[in-house]
Design a protein around this motif. Sequence first.
Motif, PDB file in Angstrom:
ATOM      1  N   GLY A  88       0.798  -1.217   0.000  1.00 29.69           N
ATOM      2  CA  GLY A  88       0.000   0.000   0.000  1.00 29.69           C
ATOM      3  C   GLY A  88       0.828   1.262   0.000  1.00 29.69           C
ATOM      4  N   ASN A  89       0.191   2.336   0.438  1.00 29.79           N
ATOM      5  CA  ASN A  89       0.800   3.655   0.362  1.00 29.79           C
ATOM      6  C   ASN A  89       1.291   4.198   1.696  1.00 29.79           C
ATOM      7  OD1 ASN A  89       0.348   3.861  -2.421  1.00 29.79           O
ATOM      8  ND2 ASN A  89      -1.787   4.412  -2.050  1.00 29.79           N
ATOM      9  N   ARG A  90       1.008   3.500   2.771  1.00 30.21           N
ATOM     10  CA  ARG A  90       1.481   3.946   4.086  1.00 30.21           C
ATOM     11  C   ARG A  90       2.644   3.068   4.514  1.00 30.21           C
ATOM     12  NH1 ARG A  90      -2.618   4.726   8.876  1.00 30.21           N
ATOM     13  NH2 ARG A  90      -3.180   6.398   7.460  1.00 30.21           N
ATOM     14  N   PRO A  91       3.816   3.657   4.716  1.00 30.50           N
ATOM     15  CA  PRO A  91       4.969   2.854   5.131  1.00 30.50           C
ATOM     16  C   PRO A  91       4.741   2.215   6.495  1.00 30.50           C
ATOM     17  CG  PRO A  91       5.630   5.097   4.545  1.00 30.50           C
ATOM     18  CD  PRO A  91       4.149   5.067   4.579  1.00 30.50           C
ATOM     19  N   GLY A  92       5.290   1.019   6.643  1.00 31.88           N
ATOM     20  CA  GLY A  92       5.281   0.348   7.936  1.00 31.88           C
ATOM     21  C   GLY A  92       6.685   0.386   8.522  1.00 31.88           C
ATOM     22  N   PHE A  93       6.774   0.469   9.835  1.00 24.22           N
ATOM     23  CA  PHE A  93       8.075   0.589  10.488  1.00 24.22           C
ATOM     24  C   PHE A  93       8.326  -0.529  11.495  1.00 24.22           C
ATOM     25  CE2 PHE A  93       6.551   4.848   9.379  1.00 24.22           C
ATOM     26  CZ  PHE A  93       7.508   5.173   8.428  1.00 24.22           C
TER      27      PHE A  93
END
Length: 148
Positions: A88-93
């Motif tokens: 998707g478009n939201r980075p995960g950390f």
Amino acid sequence: MRALLQRVTEASVTVENDVIGEIGPGLLILTCAMPEDTAETAAKLAEKIAKLRLFKDDAGKMNLNLSQTGGAALVVSQFTLAADTSRGNRPGFSGAAKPEMAKELYEAFARHLGTLGIPVETGRFGADMSVALTNDGPVTIWLDSAAP
């Protein structure tokens, strides 16, 4: 451990309108600890960075390392270097080390760099920081201790 190096003519980090670290010529080093990292990983990365020939000699070639130029390092913790953008478009950390471990490794990295004779300034772990820099070259290098 991951690091993004930027050769700079100057750099500073500000927290709540107070400059807490600043350097003249040298390296801005953004660092991110990963879950598999250890104090040994941090030390090896510091040693690698200290030896990298990223600065110009009299002939204009990148043949000098940081200590040969008398430069300094501004080390700033940046967990976003662990960003996963594959879904998707939201980075995960979630791939970054947990905060307690990350802080310990960040501090160990900065201390070890200092033991190598490099003047070190730092940001503040976990703080909302503003980083200013003038990139020289521009020269920007990505390092990942897990890479072969």
